[in-house]
Design a protein around this motif. Structure first.
Motif, PDB file in Angstrom:
ATOM      1  N   ILE A  24      11.502  -5.665  -2.270  1.00  0.00           N
ATOM      2  CA  ILE A  24      10.357  -4.868  -1.815  1.00  0.00           C
ATOM      3  C   ILE A  24       9.052  -5.640  -1.959  1.00  0.00           C
ATOM      4  CG2 ILE A  24       8.993  -2.773  -2.194  1.00  0.00           C
ATOM      5  CD1 ILE A  24      11.411  -1.290  -2.992  1.00  0.00           C
ATOM      6  N   GLY A  25       8.804  -6.140  -3.156  1.00  0.00           N
ATOM      7  CA  GLY A  25       7.562  -6.875  -3.403  1.00  0.00           C
ATOM      8  C   GLY A  25       6.818  -6.265  -4.587  1.00  0.00           C
ATOM      9  N   TRP A  26       5.505  -6.514  -4.615  1.00  0.00           N
ATOM     10  CA  TRP A  26       4.698  -6.021  -5.734  1.00  0.00           C
ATOM     11  C   TRP A  26       4.306  -4.567  -5.508  1.00  0.00           C
ATOM     12  CZ3 TRP A  26       4.693  -8.548 -10.109  1.00  0.00           C
ATOM     13  CH2 TRP A  26       4.922  -9.926 -10.100  1.00  0.00           C
ATOM     14  N   VAL A  27       4.670  -3.728  -6.440  1.00  0.00           N
ATOM     15  CA  VAL A  27       4.380  -2.299  -6.348  1.00  0.00           C
ATOM     16  C   VAL A  27       3.338  -1.930  -7.409  1.00  0.00           C
ATOM     17  CG1 VAL A  27       5.383   0.019  -6.539  1.00  0.00           C
ATOM     18  CG2 VAL A  27       6.752  -1.856  -5.582  1.00  0.00           C
ATOM     19  N   ASN A  37       0.814  -1.213   0.000  1.00  0.00           N
ATOM     20  CA  ASN A  37       0.000   0.000   0.000  1.00  0.00           C
ATOM     21  C   ASN A  37       0.844   1.257   0.000  1.00  0.00           C
ATOM     22  OD1 ASN A  37      -2.588  -0.863  -0.242  1.00  0.00           O
ATOM     23  ND2 ASN A  37      -2.791  -1.326   1.961  1.00  0.00           N
ATOM     24  N   ASN A  38       1.898   1.216   0.792  1.00  0.00           N
ATOM     25  CA  ASN A  38       2.801   2.363   0.861  1.00  0.00           C
ATOM     26  C   ASN A  38       4.227   1.931   0.559  1.00  0.00           C
ATOM     27  OD1 ASN A  38       1.053   4.522   1.715  1.00  0.00           O
ATOM     28  ND2 ASN A  38       0.765   3.280   3.575  1.00  0.00           N
ATOM     29  N   PRO A  39       4.513   1.622  -0.716  1.00  0.00           N
ATOM     30  CA  PRO A  39       5.858   1.158  -1.028  1.00  0.00           C
ATOM     31  C   PRO A  39       6.879   2.266  -0.723  1.00  0.00           C
ATOM     32  CG  PRO A  39       4.623   1.622  -3.044  1.00  0.00           C
ATOM     33  CD  PRO A  39       3.669   1.762  -1.903  1.00  0.00           C
ATOM     34  N   PRO A  40       8.080   1.871  -0.280  1.00  0.00           N
ATOM     35  CA  PRO A  40       9.105   2.858   0.045  1.00  0.00           C
ATOM     36  C   PRO A  40       9.482   3.722  -1.166  1.00  0.00           C
ATOM     37  CG  PRO A  40      10.004   0.605   0.085  1.00  0.00           C
ATOM     38  CD  PRO A  40       8.516   0.490  -0.062  1.00  0.00           C
ATOM     39  N   GLU A  41       9.274   3.184  -2.351  1.00  0.00           N
ATOM     40  CA  GLU A  41       9.513   3.964  -3.566  1.00  0.00           C
ATOM     41  C   GLU A  41       8.359   3.690  -4.499  1.00  0.00           C
ATOM     42  OE1 GLU A  41      13.766   3.785  -5.264  1.00  0.00           O
ATOM     43  OE2 GLU A  41      13.439   1.890  -4.217  1.00  0.00           O
ATOM     44  N   SER A  42       8.017   4.656  -5.359  1.00  0.00           N
ATOM     45  CA  SER A  42       6.982   4.327  -6.333  1.00  0.00           C
ATOM     46  C   SER A  42       7.536   4.460  -7.745  1.00  0.00           C
ATOM     47  CB  SER A  42       5.739   5.183  -6.119  1.00  0.00           C
ATOM     48  OG  SER A  42       6.101   6.513  -5.916  1.00  0.00           O
ATOM     49  N   VAL A  43       6.815   3.837  -8.666  1.00  0.00           N
ATOM     50  CA  VAL A  43       7.253   3.784 -10.057  1.00  0.00           C
ATOM     51  C   VAL A  43       7.397   5.218 -10.603  1.00  0.00           C
ATOM     52  CG1 VAL A  43       6.558   2.985 -12.353  1.00  0.00           C
ATOM     53  CG2 VAL A  43       6.120   1.557 -10.354  1.00  0.00           C
ATOM     54  N   PRO A  44       8.549   5.540 -11.188  1.00  0.00           N
ATOM     55  CA  PRO A  44       8.778   6.920 -11.641  1.00  0.00           C
ATOM     56  C   PRO A  44       7.761   7.381 -12.689  1.00  0.00           C
ATOM     57  CG  PRO A  44      10.804   5.618 -11.781  1.00  0.00           C
ATOM     58  CD  PRO A  44       9.709   4.669 -11.436  1.00  0.00           C
TER      59      PRO A  44
END
Ligand SMILES: O=C(O)CCC(=O)C(=O)O
Ligand SMILES: [Fe+2]
Length: 361
Positions: A263-266, A52-59
């Motif tokens: 990280i996992g699935w973003v 839900n709150n990934p440490p980074e998100s897709v640019p």
């Protein structure tokens, strides 16, 4: 354990040989099943939740930004997937393609099955090509074309009253591919340019102007409303076999996710007017492993019928892709053997996620 619910066309039922083949390649009549059939039930483990709150998100990269080039390089090295805005592709054409896709997928199941993709074929209506590698069926259907979809469109819409609608569908899809091809070429130049390469270094990857060599595949994806989304899979994890894929996802509905090591699935949430740029395995080979191809999947939901439009861009038929010499180290160690798109697709069709490894020197 029966897949029989996936057989809905009467004509197929009467022929045992046909039955066996189509059993594997035709989608379910999604409207006809009130609950998730066993054939489509995946273990909840494989469907691990996205963050839900990934440490980074897709640019998300604004191509008008003066720093766009370095952002593209970083995104290709770290993610293998990003979104672009100010890409210049007409918004009307994106919307039209979505509308036409919805029109196609809302046809009755037996009408869609008239245009079913043949087992060896690339074009037409059917299940995701990767289906055969998974024990369970996916909650999706697709329609693929290379250039004009006229032949399949005639199978889908057979009546004279449908002529205008059919011609319009073909117009939209043909224009979409032409314009996407230009954008895909520009994106390849931008990516390789971000590594310091010039158009001269990479000219061989592109089609010769005017040779008419179709080198893209357009795929419409449909993920119908699903009665039990936590146990269903829209499109199982895979990397694309293209150089790059330009994906349009309709604005209202998330579904695409990318796997990030450690990280996992973003989730890749739709951004208004943006296109998703997805690096394929051939780009990984071309860049000698410097850019990565993104492992991604699509999940489904209980309320919205999600549609996406994927344009797979690759090199001309006879071009062998191998690591660019400028990107190999001082000993010129190239990690992969030269391979054409077709050869790579054949390897992938047999070995799926081991294909890249098998092209390694
Ligand atoms: O529908 C999506 O978001 C993903 C589609 C996709 O990965 C594909 O068509 O290869
Ligand atoms: Fe994909």
């Amino acid at each position: 354990m029966s897949n029989n619910n996936s057989i809905s066309s009467k004509s197929f039922k009467t022929n045992p040989i046909h039955h066996h083949l189509t059993h594997e390649i035709i989608p379910l009549d999604f409207n006809s099943v009130p609950k998730l059939p066993d054939s489509h039930t995946w273990s909840t483990l494989t469907n691990s939740d996205p963050l839900n709150n990934p440490p980074e998100s897709v640019p998300v990269i604004d191509l008008f930004d003066p720093n766009a080039i370095s952002q593209v390089r970083r995104a290709c090295e770290r993610w293998g997937i990003f979104q672009v805005t100010n890409h210049g592709f007409p918004t009307d054409l994106l919307n039209e393609a979505e509308l036409q896709s919805r029109r196609l997928f809302s046809l009755p199941s037996d009408q869609k099955l008239r245009a079913v993709r043949s087992p060896e074929g690339l074009t037409g209506y059917g299940l995701a090509r990767i289906s055969s590698f998974f024990p369970k069926r996916m909650w999706s259907e697709g329609f693929s074309m290379v250039g004009s979809p006229a032949e399949h469109a005639r199978q889908l819409w057979q009546h004279d009253d449908d002529n205008d609608g059919r011609d319009y569908f073909c117009d939209v899809m043909e224009t979409y591919q032409k314009v996407m091809e230009g954008l895909a070429e520009e994106m390849v130049s931008l990516m390789l340019g971000s590594l310091g390469l010039t158009n001269k270094d990479t000219k061989w990857v592109k089609p010769k102007k005017g040779c008419g060599d179709a080198q893209g595949l357009l795929q419409l994806n449909s993920y119908p409303v699903c009665p039990d989304p936590t146990r269903a899979m829209g499109l199982a994890p895979h990397t694309d076999s293209s150089l790059l894929t330009l994906l349009y996802q309709s604005n209202s509905t998330s579904g695409l996710q990318v796997h990030r090591e450690g990280i996992g699935w973003v989730p890749v949430h739709p951004v208004n007017g943006a296109l998703v740029v997805n690096l394929g395995d051939l780009m990984h080979i071309l860049s000698n492993g410097r850019f990565k191809s993104a492992l991604h999947r699509a999940v489904v939901n209980e309320t919205h019928h999600r549609v996406s439009v994927a344009y797979f861009y690759g090199p001309p038929k006879d071009v062998k892709i191998s690591p660019l010499i400028q990107l190999t180290d001082y000993c010129h160690t190239s990690l992969y053997r030269p391979v054409t798109w077709k050869e790579y697709l054949d390897t992938k069709a047999t070995h799926f996620n081991r294909a890249l490894e098998l092209i390694k020197k």
